[in-house]
Design an enzyme around this catalytic site. Sequence first.
Site, short mmCIF file in Angstrom:
data_model
loop_
_atom_site.label_atom_id
_atom_site.label_comp_id
_atom_site.label_asym_id
_atom_site.label_seq_id
_atom_site.Cartn_x
_atom_site.Cartn_y
_atom_site.Cartn_z
N SER B 31 0.79 -1.17 0.14
CA SER B 31 0.03 -0.07 0.01
C SER B 31 0.96 1.06 0.06
O SER B 31 2.47 1.33 0.03
CB SER B 31 -1.09 0.15 1.15
N LYS B 36 7.25 0.87 -0.53
CA LYS B 36 7.58 -0.07 -1.68
C LYS B 36 8.78 0.57 -2.56
O LYS B 36 9.83 -0.05 -2.86
CB LYS B 36 6.54 -0.37 -2.50
N SER B 37 8.48 1.92 -2.71
CA SER B 37 9.52 2.67 -3.34
C SER B 37 10.75 2.87 -2.74
O SER B 37 12.11 2.70 -3.38
CB SER B 37 9.05 3.98 -3.77
N GLY B 113 -0.48 0.64 -5.08
CA GLY B 113 -1.53 -0.35 -4.29
C GLY B 113 -2.75 0.05 -3.97
O GLY B 113 -3.69 -0.98 -3.39
N HIS B 114 -3.28 1.28 -4.46
CA HIS B 114 -4.68 1.60 -4.12
C HIS B 114 -5.47 0.63 -4.73
O HIS B 114 -5.23 -0.05 -5.83
CB HIS B 114 -5.04 2.90 -4.35
N ASP B 168 12.32 -1.75 12.10
CA ASP B 168 13.17 -0.76 12.96
C ASP B 168 12.23 0.01 13.95
O ASP B 168 12.31 0.44 15.09
CB ASP B 168 13.78 0.39 12.30
N LYS B 473 -38.95 8.62 -34.82
CA LYS B 473 -38.72 7.36 -35.52
C LYS B 473 -39.91 6.76 -36.30
O LYS B 473 -39.94 6.57 -37.26
CB LYS B 473 -37.90 6.65 -34.59
N SER B 474 -40.77 6.40 -35.28
CA SER B 474 -41.68 5.58 -35.61
C SER B 474 -42.79 6.04 -36.48
O SER B 474 -43.43 5.40 -37.54
CB SER B 474 -42.79 5.10 -34.26
N SER B 541 -32.26 2.71 -29.38
CA SER B 541 -31.08 1.94 -29.61
C SER B 541 -29.91 3.04 -29.30
O SER B 541 -29.25 3.36 -30.16
CB SER B 541 -30.71 1.29 -30.96
#
Lengths: 303, 632
Positions: B31, B36-37, B113-114, B168, B473-474, B541
């Site tokens: 996360s 991580k970096s 990680g999100h 640590d 249309k119709s 449609s």
Amino acid sequence: MWSANQRSHLVELEAESIHIMREVTAQFTKPVLLYSIGKDSSVLLHLAIKAFWPSKPPFPLLHVDTTWKFKEMIAFRDRRVAELGLDLIVHTNHDGLQSGINPFTHGSAVYTDVMKTEALKQALDKYEFDAAIGGARRDEEKSRAKERVFSFRSATHRWDPRNQRPELWKLYNGRVQNGESVRVFPLSNWTELDVWQYIMSENIPIVPLYFAKPRPVVERNGCLIMVDDERMRFHPGEKAETRWVRFRTLGCYPLTGGIESRAQTLSEILRETMTASTSERRSRVIDHDQDASMERKKQAGYF
Amino acid sequence: MHAAGSTGAVMERAFGSATGGGLLRLLTCGSVDDGKSTLLGRLLFDCRLLYEDQLAALTSDTSRYGTTAAGELDLALLFDGLEAEREQGITIDIAYRYFSTARRSFIVADAPGHEQYTRNMATAASTAELAVLLVDARKGLLTQTLRHSYIATLMGIRHVVLAVNKMDLVDWDRAAFDAIAAGYRKFAADIGLVDVTCVPISALRGDNVAAAGASMPWYTGPTLLSHLESVEIAREREAKPFRLPVQWVNRPDQHFRGYSGTVASGTVKPGDRVVVLPSGQITQIARVVTMGKDLECAGAGDAVTLTVRSDLDIARGDVIAAENSRPVVAEQFAAHVIWMGDEPMLPGRSYLIACGTALVRGQVTELKYQINVNTLEHLAAKHLDLNEIGFCNIALDRPIPFDPYSENRDTGGFILIDRVSNATVACGMIAFPLRRATNIHWQALKIEKSARAALKQQKPCVLWFTGLSGAGKSTVADLLEQMLHRLGRHTVLLDGDNVRHGLNRDLGFTDEDRVENIRRVAEVAKLMVEAGLIVLVSFISPFRSERRVARDLVGPDEFVEIYVDTPLDICEARDPKGLYKLARSGKLPNLTGIGSPYEPPERADIVLAGASEPAAQLAEKILDVLKQKSII
């Protein structure tokens, strides 16, 4: 002969790049290979020849010539193209040339934009290429690390880093609509060291400027600029001096810094590369102009 | 600071990696705050793979954006490559990093990680063989640790390292580490992860990253780096049956015809008997060609060109496979799908599917369930949104060869591509073929469409009217049908409201149901074209995608898209059915144009300005176009 245990990382990288080149040919109607004459382009060309052998690469080469390349690069380009029997298109931004754009008076930012980025876009539009294969690597620069192998560009050649196509497995989505295009980077996963090792193991010809020899240079802002022709403009007090130099990257001579070196063979270059204390882009003047400059240039359509 | 080691050690490193342990592709996940970096920065730093100018840039970035204590480099900033990321202090996209030691070369895919970046993690995991999961020793296992483990497993990763970071900050406490490791091992066993290694580390201080350090004498296992250098990655794909998806037919002249591709699994050598799928033709391998020399044998991962002993019709998308151990050939399968598109996945919608080198049309016929990635529960669902995972049935428009993903990533993984935007909208992992279709064969009929049409002396086609409710249309379709009828044409009119009274009365107005509504009508229109009729379809449609499906179901000259382009305010003023009034009062939530989108056609065959001319004139216009197209 294939063997599971002895498969080197170069063999894997080569196979991946060949796979990518073949995908380009299969998926696009008009691809082109951006040939910039440097070592990465030499590797790219070698891979293209391997990928389609015994056929010739089914696309032309495009060189965007700013007219400021090293003389030795142009000679090398013409020799290689003739030896290999390939089609080469050379494109120069003549509008830029006529308005007198040059690397000395306009600064590298304007110059690069007009003579490289604009010129590239002109050529891609003129020939209606829908895929352009380039030799950029992810390890070159931070924003390159986030680039896709198939990098989608809008009809105006823009790159949108926040809207890239997910790229999974070996599946590359090259579908584009009219005017849109894809930049393809088969060397994405290669490092500078991989490139040199591969050049050595495959015996790939490269421009002699990569090897050290005594050359006329001036020292400017910590870079060693080679005096390649009479167009060189000297600052007050500057004078050409002869030093042993070689180049880690090649481009326009007024914007490319050489390094002091005595490395005259590939294995000596490799040794220096592995013990180098600066990255290769350090020798390119254009990247340092502004913070995040590569990201911005790329968004505007630079390679 | 000098960045590189002694020449001898470095030479050994480079050449060692070129001949030794090969390439390991790994994924790091964790996360936002797990470090991580920092860990990646530490690995490069301790391997002396940072250059002076990179260190200088890092020093300047640390003073601008850094979050570490004064005097300490913020190694995380090495990896947040995009300006936006540095400013926001988050990682948006996957970054790829490279380093090598004397024993191996590494490609590291660093995934954010999100939760909203499930798609990035899946992407990064698709090519990785090992995952390094980071957890914060103070926080222990979090929901997202489990989520990342599940996604990694789903994507086929079999080796996981749990790096318990920030030791640590818990005073290097062994009990804290042991508890986390034990908890993780239990979870890993539940989801089928076999190879798990747990390492206590401090990325900030460097303990157990590249070197052991003195802080945790109780830990006797390998450091993270030495584990990565020595872990045995099961290269099972080389032991599996031979597969080569054909990428490109290599034909320089009439004397050479080769099939280029990358070996997906197994090995191949001249003389091997192979089958070409889906056609099922059998042949033998003649040569394994690469530049300069033919190979005696090629294996998984090799990019080669094969020639065969018989003259066969082999094309891109075919798979050349071991004759006696073949992939499945089917047009339906069940698969896990991770949705990556901004628009939701709708069952019934048509997508392009890329699998191996094949590209086919297909659709999700059924979403069996959605998987909650945090609890792994199965949930009922009608659609999948961005970053959601589902288990689906998928039907293709033709059979293709494939393997289950667990057997072969390259012949069992696929992507879905949106047919309008061309975006990659999902990835999928095939679980098993569905054989239901195998007992249903296409019956060849003697009387064809052309024969039926000839008897009616007309060209059958679909006249597809699309537009907002109230656009006209119709009315126009009705007038046009009367004109065609007077001309002696055999017609039928499918009207949206009328069809919803019968065939589609089980459907509502959600996006999912709208897609199904159009799919059924398109199929009915197709059958009626087969019958030789001129079919007028008058449906709102609203989606381009479904209109395109309707077009593709019939021949290219048999579909005329007519866009009745009447502005919304005029439709609303007309409001013949009182729907807009209901929608505006909140009683009709999904009316197209108000609560539900309408995607106008980009290239309709006929565009009618529905507000500017009377309906009879509009119908005349269509008639003119039909004459020009020699349909009537």
